[in-house]
Design a protein around this motif. Sequence first.
Motif, PDB file in Angstrom:
ATOM      1  N   ASN A 134       0.956  -1.225   0.025  1.00 44.29           N
ATOM      2  CA  ASN A 134       0.121   0.062   0.210  1.00 44.29           C
ATOM      3  C   ASN A 134       0.689   1.321  -0.034  1.00 44.29           C
ATOM      4  O   ASN A 134       0.337   2.224   0.395  1.00 44.29           O
ATOM      5  CB  ASN A 134      -1.116  -0.085   1.181  1.00 44.29           C
ATOM      6  CG  ASN A 134      -0.369  -0.198   2.440  1.00 44.29           C
ATOM      7  OD1 ASN A 134       0.960   0.270   2.693  1.00 44.29           O
ATOM      8  ND2 ASN A 134      -1.116  -0.377   3.470  1.00 44.29           N
ATOM      9  N   PHE A 137      -4.013   1.899   6.937  1.00 41.74           N
ATOM     10  CA  PHE A 137      -3.885   0.122   6.602  1.00 41.74           C
ATOM     11  C   PHE A 137      -2.919  -0.146   7.332  1.00 41.74           C
ATOM     12  O   PHE A 137      -1.852   0.189   7.035  1.00 41.74           O
ATOM     13  CB  PHE A 137      -4.051   0.187   4.872  1.00 41.74           C
ATOM     14  CG  PHE A 137      -5.487   0.396   4.382  1.00 41.74           C
ATOM     15  CD1 PHE A 137      -6.560  -0.155   4.739  1.00 41.74           C
ATOM     16  CD2 PHE A 137      -5.451   1.651   3.386  1.00 41.74           C
ATOM     17  CE1 PHE A 137      -7.687   0.128   3.993  1.00 41.74           C
ATOM     18  CE2 PHE A 137      -6.493   1.901   2.794  1.00 41.74           C
ATOM     19  CZ  PHE A 137      -7.684   1.389   3.265  1.00 41.74           C
ATOM     20  N   HIS A 172      -3.461   2.464  -5.316  1.00 40.11           N
ATOM     21  CA  HIS A 172      -4.250   1.341  -6.011  1.00 40.11           C
ATOM     22  C   HIS A 172      -5.554   1.681  -5.829  1.00 40.11           C
ATOM     23  O   HIS A 172      -6.187   2.210  -4.763  1.00 40.11           O
ATOM     24  CB  HIS A 172      -4.037   0.100  -5.270  1.00 40.11           C
ATOM     25  CG  HIS A 172      -4.476  -1.340  -6.058  1.00 40.11           C
ATOM     26  ND1 HIS A 172      -5.758  -1.493  -5.458  1.00 40.11           N
ATOM     27  CD2 HIS A 172      -4.076  -1.776  -6.875  1.00 40.11           C
ATOM     28  CE1 HIS A 172      -6.008  -2.788  -6.323  1.00 40.11           C
ATOM     29  NE2 HIS A 172      -5.056  -2.910  -7.081  1.00 40.11           N
ATOM     30  N   GLU A 202      -8.413   0.190  -5.175  1.00 44.90           N
ATOM     31  CA  GLU A 202      -9.070  -0.442  -4.254  1.00 44.90           C
ATOM     32  C   GLU A 202      -8.655  -0.066  -2.972  1.00 44.90           C
ATOM     33  O   GLU A 202      -9.788  -0.019  -1.994  1.00 44.90           O
ATOM     34  CB  GLU A 202      -8.780  -2.202  -4.232  1.00 44.90           C
ATOM     35  CG  GLU A 202      -9.196  -2.894  -5.391  1.00 44.90           C
ATOM     36  CD  GLU A 202     -10.720  -2.879  -5.769  1.00 44.90           C
ATOM     37  OE1 GLU A 202     -11.492  -2.866  -4.876  1.00 44.90           O
ATOM     38  OE2 GLU A 202     -11.318  -2.789  -6.924  1.00 44.90           O
ATOM     39  N   LEU A 203      -7.631   0.468  -2.666  1.00 43.63           N
ATOM     40  CA  LEU A 203      -7.567   0.989  -1.374  1.00 43.63           C
ATOM     41  C   LEU A 203      -8.301   2.293  -1.269  1.00 43.63           C
ATOM     42  O   LEU A 203      -8.860   2.399  -0.195  1.00 43.63           O
ATOM     43  CB  LEU A 203      -5.735   1.455  -1.275  1.00 43.63           C
ATOM     44  CG  LEU A 203      -5.094   0.268  -1.069  1.00 43.63           C
ATOM     45  CD1 LEU A 203      -3.388   0.609  -1.229  1.00 43.63           C
ATOM     46  CD2 LEU A 203      -5.103  -0.466   0.068  1.00 43.63           C
ATOM     47  N   TYR A 254     -11.857   1.544  -0.907  1.00 42.29           N
ATOM     48  CA  TYR A 254     -12.301   0.712   0.452  1.00 42.29           C
ATOM     49  C   TYR A 254     -12.165   2.025   1.391  1.00 42.29           C
ATOM     50  O   TYR A 254     -13.013   2.044   2.600  1.00 42.29           O
ATOM     51  CB  TYR A 254     -11.037  -0.431   0.681  1.00 42.29           C
ATOM     52  CG  TYR A 254     -11.375  -1.070   1.957  1.00 42.29           C
ATOM     53  CD1 TYR A 254     -12.539  -1.282   2.286  1.00 42.29           C
ATOM     54  CD2 TYR A 254     -10.231  -1.395   2.847  1.00 42.29           C
ATOM     55  CE1 TYR A 254     -12.779  -2.069   3.671  1.00 42.29           C
ATOM     56  CE2 TYR A 254     -10.657  -2.184   3.853  1.00 42.29           C
ATOM     57  CZ  TYR A 254     -11.848  -2.456   4.503  1.00 42.29           C
ATOM     58  OH  TYR A 254     -11.900  -3.155   5.437  1.00 42.29           O
TER      59      TYR A 254
END
Length: 260
Positions: free
Chosen positions: A103, A130, A107, A109-110, A113
């Motif tokens: 991370n 995260f 990205h 998706e990060l 989310y």
Amino acid sequence: MARRSNAAHQREARANLTLERRLAILRNNAEQHRVARESLTHERREEILRLFPGHHQLGSLVSKPVCDAGRPGFETHNHRVGHCHPRVVEAAVAQYGLLNTNNRFLHDELVLYAKRLCSLFPPSLSVVYFTNSGSEANDLALRLARTYTHHHDVITLDHAYHGHVSSLIDISPYKFNHPGGEGKKEWVHVVPCPDQYRGKYRAPQYSESELAVLYSEDVQAVVQDAQQQGRTVAAFIAESLQSCGGQIVFPQTYLSRVYE
């Protein structure tokens, strides 16, 4: 020499396994586990329970009879779903196809989310970090608190466990007060766990709201005592439900009173 040769051979064999082959092995193990579980007859299940009368396996829920103050009941815990459970294996396989393992780099998706998480919180909670474990999360929280306040001391609950890294063992009475522990550091302040049934103050002698006040006043007293000694408190840390310390559910409003 033969032992080293065998070890080298095993390493080479593992290295030659493709991802597809590894996943196939996992699926096969899961299927074998399912077949073995479903092939147990009712008579065989009853025989197992007779051999191990103290515990009863109900799916993934394990319980054992207990007697508290003369009242029979069941103590339950749900820590596992079984070795190679098919649903867990399939979920892991699906996730590996989407996984981003670093991370440090952007990205999609990060970001998505984090946005989804923040939508569940009050507006003031708008930043997401995260981490890879509860220990890393709590260690980061401790660093953030000390950086923000420029203070060092920590208030923790008796019997609490916050993680297995050094910084968290120091603030976990469940660890430092047990055999092998190094004892409490001078900058750690321990307050009574707000246990409504076996704690310093108990129901039904006090109502739940009264218990919240009494236990929160213990925290206030520790803060005042630390200040009188010239110490400065950086953080109060508590599990939302004390787990290793006995599955203790705190009185309603206890935590909010403490943070006030």
